[in-house]
Design an enzyme around this catalytic site. Structure first.
Site, mmCIF file in Angstrom:
data_model
loop_
_atom_site.group_PDB
_atom_site.id
_atom_site.type_symbol
_atom_site.label_atom_id
_atom_site.label_comp_id
_atom_site.label_asym_id
_atom_site.label_seq_id
_atom_site.Cartn_x
_atom_site.Cartn_y
_atom_site.Cartn_z
ATOM 1 N N CYS A 1 0.828 -1.206 0.000
ATOM 2 C CA CYS A 1 0.000 0.000 0.000
ATOM 3 C C CYS A 1 0.864 1.259 0.000
ATOM 4 O O CYS A 1 2.072 1.209 0.243
ATOM 5 C CB CYS A 1 -0.935 0.014 1.210
ATOM 6 S SG CYS A 1 -0.077 0.174 2.798
ATOM 7 N N CYS B 1 2.465 1.975 3.287
ATOM 8 C CA CYS B 1 3.590 1.059 3.518
ATOM 9 C C CYS B 1 4.820 1.547 2.759
ATOM 10 O O CYS B 1 5.947 1.453 3.251
ATOM 11 C CB CYS B 1 3.228 -0.355 3.060
ATOM 12 S SG CYS B 1 1.824 -1.051 3.952
ATOM 13 N N ASP C 1 3.862 22.931 -34.947
ATOM 14 C CA ASP C 1 4.823 23.160 -36.013
ATOM 15 C C ASP C 1 4.145 22.703 -37.306
ATOM 16 O O ASP C 1 3.268 21.833 -37.273
ATOM 17 C CB ASP C 1 6.080 22.329 -35.744
ATOM 18 C CG ASP C 1 7.068 22.395 -36.887
ATOM 19 O OD1 ASP C 1 7.340 23.501 -37.356
ATOM 20 O OD2 ASP C 1 7.544 21.331 -37.310
#
Length: 710
Positions: free
Chosen positions: A15, A18, A396
């Site tokens: 997690c 963690c 461009d």
């Protein structure tokens, strides 16, 4: 003394909290200067010295395994429902149901009822308590600590049933979070496993299978039909169609022959090929893509930075509120201690910031991973969010909105010459020239049957054209300035030239000092897809589309009008494009620049989002731009905008869900309606909503589903 960064892959990290704790523990190692955990890509970067044993000890609380960077963790193929945490969650649910059967059949305080609920708590919450109790001893208050306190408190005041439900729902939310993150990570695992780890290599007269790490530059790689390329290289023998979908996202095979580039991970579909290896395994285009995507997932997006700062103050605030709810009413107004301690525990549960913490990273990881699978490289959550906020896009011209290669569009001969005569004469002169316009004439002449003409004494006239001697006459080819100087440009020719130039075409005149043989018009062709792409961008909410080009104003305006662009700016040098981007930002806010990543580098870097065309094999595009469209194809642009807008909406919805449900639950404290099971449902409900909402981004491969939802 300078230290190198050591990179590792991780297994078992469960997690976000963690990950943060693991990072903190590694930084506490005396020989480590700094550490960064990339939760999305399961990677760890350590600055300093630390053994794998030390690193695994720092992650022992979550069962984290540390592997070398070149050793990808094995994919866990165990079905979701057969994983240990899923099984214990199901067993816990079984004992909860049994407990409530006993609750209604026997006394609620019966030892059998309490014992059954206690078994549900122990089985379902074993992993939770193992971490939570250790943290409690160290006064380290994370989500698991808060949950542990709440469940122990529930047991102390006799709410065994609700404690068991809290354990089950928390375990369920953890399992769902793990499931969603693993689904998102699968995008990266797919990329990592695309290229084979071995290849057939020809050295001298022998052919042997080698690991990619042992293959050297200039080795000859053998590719048979149906095989995947393990390395980047250049074809030196054979021709075939190659499927480059893994790199460019385009499933239509590309025909390649001698001298063409081959990318690692692409599939040879037809012929036998011998490919000279041009890059080491760590430098291949695929390796760069994987590295950049993993780094992108580690980068904190603006939304995530907000959430991280908010959570830093949010958790202590919730603990303080829970304590006040538990003790103030009994002390101030003599209310029941049991009732208000219970409500305080419920506040503690509802305040767990689990859903808030994962609200942004789950969406970011999912969107970036899926974009990579579709040939779009987004180099960070910040760029994903910025793309979702774009108001204007600058393009461009050459090679972006147009094909980038000029073609002959008109041939206007004068009596008594024919089109074939004009092309033959022009070809004879331009065969000596290296100018791009010359190549367009040569290409066209090869398609038309005409008599062969020889030219002598070729001479280039800088900025104007060229001349040569043909059949004893000095013949010129060049622009109107050249022919006005030699005095042979009649009035009717001037009118025709003006008409063609107004259409955005470059005009060349062929003739002598006293006669015009004919006129040739050349133009860089607009990409067929450009028309629909500009239209799609307006529908997606892009307010302005602007073309920036170094071409002359007449040509640029003609192309801009054909495409329906909002604005056209011509005669621009690279530094002018940079200045223009800054002025557009002041006028429109968030602005993207789309270019080829080479001469547009300054403008790409200064735009809010720099988008490079043709990132496959182009180091400049990969390095300069924030987003690289791996295929040389603008069709990916509306999809990228659409996906980014969708991801931004999902992130905002996730934050609203996670905070909104908790605020509603906390308000239930006032009438005393908040219960432990309602609190955990609010927490789990928010987590579930965040996870499911983020998983909608997994449909990113289906362009229409994204476009229809924006």
């Amino acid at each position: 003394m300078a230290t190198n960064d050591n990179v590792y892959r991780l297994q078992g990290l469960s997690c976000m909290n963690c990950a943060a704790k693991f990072e903190k523990n590694i930084r506490a190692i005396s020989t480590v200067e700094d550490a960064q955990v990339n939760f999305g890509a399961l990677k760890l970067t350590v600055k300093g010295d630390a053994t794998i044993a030390q690193l695994e000890k720092a992650g022992a609380f979550d069962g984290i395994k540390v592997l070398s960077e070149n050793e990808p963790p094995p994919e866990n193929t165990t079905p979701f429902w057969r994983k240990r945490e899923s099984i214990t969650t199901i067993i816990s649910l079984f004992f909860i149901i049994a407990g409530y059967v006993l609750y209604f059949q026997l006394e609620p305080k019966s030892p059998f009822t309490i014992g059954t609920f206690a078994l549900a708590i122990i089985i379902g919450g074993y992993d939770l308590f193992k971490v939570g109790l250790k943290n409690l001893v160290k006064l380290d208050f994370d989500m698991k600590t808060l949950m542990t306190i709440a469940i122990i408190g529930a047991a102390i005041i006799g709410e065994w049933g609700e404690g068991a439900i809290v354990v089950f729902l928390f375990a369920l939310s953890e399992a769902l979070e793990s499931f969603s993150i693993n689904k998102a990570r699968k995008s990266i695992r797919t990329l990592i496993n695309i290229a084979p780890r071995k290849a057939m290599i020809k050295r001298g007269n022998s052919v042997e299978e080698l690991n990619v790490e042992d293959i050297r530059i200039n080795d000859i790689m053998i590719l048979k039909p149906g095989e995947k390329a393990a390395m980047d290289g250049e074809i030196i023998k054979g021709e075939s169609s190659l499927n480059q979908a893994t790199i460019t996202g385009e499933s239509i095979p590309v025909h390649k022959t001698f001298g063409d580039e081959v990318f690692a991970g692409t599939i040879n579909q037809e012929g036998y090929l011998e490919v000279r290896v041009t890059k080491r395994v760590e430098d291949t285009t695929l390796s760069k893509i994987i590295h950049l995507v993993e780094e992108a997932q580690a980068e904190r997006a603006p939304s995530q930075q907000f959430v991280d700062k908010f959570a830093k103050y949010y958790t202590p605030a919730i603990m303080a509120i829970a304590l006040l709810v538990a003790i103030l009413p009994p002390i101030v107004v003599g209310a029941s201690w049991t009732e208000w301690i219970y409500l305080g525990l419920a506040v503690l549960v509802v305040g767990c910031p689990c859903a808030l913490v994962i609200s942004t990273p789950v969406a970011i990881v999912t969107a970036i991973g899926n974009a990579a699978r579709n040939g779009i490289l987004i180099k960070g959550g910040i760029h994903l969010e910025e793309t979702g906020r774009l108001n204007a896009i600058a393009f461009d011209k050459t090679g972006t909105l147009t094909e980038g290669t000029p073609e002959v569009t008109d041939i206007v001969p004068t009596e008594p010459y024919s089109e074939a005569d004009i092309l033959s004469l022009a070809h004879a002169i331009e065969a000596y020239s290296q100018h791009p316009l010359a190549s367009a004439i040569i290409k066209k002449a090869k398609l038309v049957e005409g008599k062969k003409v020889n030219a002598e004494n070729f001479q280039s006239i800088t900025g104007k054209g060229a001349k040569a001697v043909i059949n004893g006459k000095e013949v010129y080819i060049g622009n109107s300035v050249l022919f006005e100087e030699i005095g042979s440009l009649p009035r009717e020719s001037k009118q025709r030239i003006s008409s063609l130039q107004a259409e955005g075409k470059t005009v060349m005149i062929l003739g002598t000092s006293n006669e015009v043989y004919g006129i040739i018009a050349v133009a860089d062709q607009i990409r067929k897809s450009s028309f629909s792409i500009i239209d799609q961008l307006f529908k997606l909410g892009i307010q302005k589309t602007i073309m920036l080009t170094g071409d002359n104003k007449t040509t640029a305006v003609a192309i801009g009008n054909q495409l329906g662009l909002s604005e056209t700016r011509a005669d621009l040098l690279p530094e002018d494009k940079l200045t223009t981007i800054k002025s557009l930002q002041q006028k429109y806010g968030k602005v993207a620049m789309v270019g080829d990543g080479v001469n547009d580098a300054p403008a790409l870097a200064s735009a809010n989002v720099g988008i490079a065309m043709g990132g496959a094999g182009t180091d400049t595009a990969l390095e300069t731009a924030n987003i690289a469209l791996m295929a040389d194809d603008l069709e990916k642009l509306p999809y990228t905008i659409s996906l980014s807008r969708k991801a931004l909406h999902v992130i905002k919805q996730n934050i609203a869900f996670s905070l909104g449900l908790k605020i509603i639950a906390l308000l239930l404290v006032i009438p005393g309606w908040l219960t432990l099971w309602l609190a955990i449902i609010a927490d789990v409900g928010a987590t579930l909503l965040v996870v499911l909402n983020s998983m909608r981004l997994m449909r990113a491969g289906e362009r229409s589903s994204i476009e229809n939802n924006v």
